[in-house]
Design a protein around this motif. Structure first.
Motif, mmCIF file in Angstrom:
data_model
loop_
_atom_site.group_PDB
_atom_site.id
_atom_site.type_symbol
_atom_site.label_atom_id
_atom_site.label_comp_id
_atom_site.label_asym_id
_atom_site.label_seq_id
_atom_site.Cartn_x
_atom_site.Cartn_y
_atom_site.Cartn_z
ATOM 1 N N TYR A 11 -47.844 -22.161 -39.774
ATOM 2 C CA TYR A 11 -48.773 -22.587 -38.729
ATOM 3 C C TYR A 11 -48.349 -22.071 -37.356
ATOM 4 O O TYR A 11 -49.190 -21.717 -36.537
ATOM 5 N N ILE A 12 -47.062 -22.029 -37.106
ATOM 6 C CA ILE A 12 -46.568 -21.490 -35.839
ATOM 7 C C ILE A 12 -46.935 -20.015 -35.726
ATOM 8 O O ILE A 12 -47.421 -19.558 -34.690
ATOM 9 N N GLY A 13 -46.726 -19.270 -36.802
ATOM 10 C CA GLY A 13 -47.080 -17.851 -36.796
ATOM 11 C C GLY A 13 -48.570 -17.630 -36.649
ATOM 12 O O GLY A 13 -49.006 -16.746 -35.897
ATOM 13 N N ALA B 252 -53.562 -16.657 -30.781
ATOM 14 C CA ALA B 252 -53.537 -16.619 -29.315
ATOM 15 C C ALA B 252 -53.386 -15.188 -28.809
ATOM 16 O O ALA B 252 -54.058 -14.786 -27.851
ATOM 17 N N ALA B 253 -52.506 -14.422 -29.450
ATOM 18 C CA ALA B 253 -52.297 -13.040 -29.027
ATOM 19 C C ALA B 253 -53.556 -12.202 -29.244
ATOM 20 O O ALA B 253 -53.935 -11.402 -28.381
ATOM 21 N N LEU C 39 -45.171 -23.379 -28.003
ATOM 22 C CA LEU C 39 -45.920 -24.626 -27.952
ATOM 23 C C LEU C 39 -46.127 -25.201 -29.348
ATOM 24 O O LEU C 39 -45.958 -26.408 -29.562
ATOM 25 N N ALA C 40 -46.479 -24.350 -30.302
ATOM 26 C CA ALA C 40 -46.676 -24.816 -31.673
ATOM 27 C C ALA C 40 -45.369 -25.332 -32.264
ATOM 28 O O ALA C 40 -45.356 -26.332 -32.993
ATOM 29 N N TYR C 41 -44.259 -24.679 -31.951
ATOM 30 C CA TYR C 41 -42.953 -25.131 -32.430
ATOM 31 C C TYR C 41 -42.610 -26.495 -31.854
ATOM 32 O O TYR C 41 -42.145 -27.400 -32.566
#
Length: 71
Positions: free
Chosen positions: A23-25, A31-32, A64-66
């Motif tokens: 999910y972080i990836g 976003a990128a 932020l996700a982390y």
């Protein structure tokens, strides 16, 4: 079905930790990609500038996700 809005936490070394990294990836890539397309085609920025912004926003989104996954 949980009514309090929380998810069950897996123990250390479990599959839950692997899902967090996925999910972080995915968050960072989304976003990128968004900021790259916005910069490059929406704002007509140069390729170098668009890539730099995409890298920056992707890194921030991953951070932020982390942070959210460890709450």
């Amino acid at each position: 079905m949980m009514r309090d809005g929380t998810l069950p936490v897996s123990g250390p070394g479990r599959v839950g930790a692997m899902k967090n990294w996925r999910y972080i990836g995915m968050h960072a890539v989304a976003a990128a990609t968004f900021i790259f397309l916005l910069q490059r085609y929406g704002l007509n920025a140069t390729l170098e500038s668009s890539l730099l912004w995409a890298l920056t926003f992707g890194g921030c989104a991953a951070g932020l996700a982390y942070a959210q996954s460890n709450r």
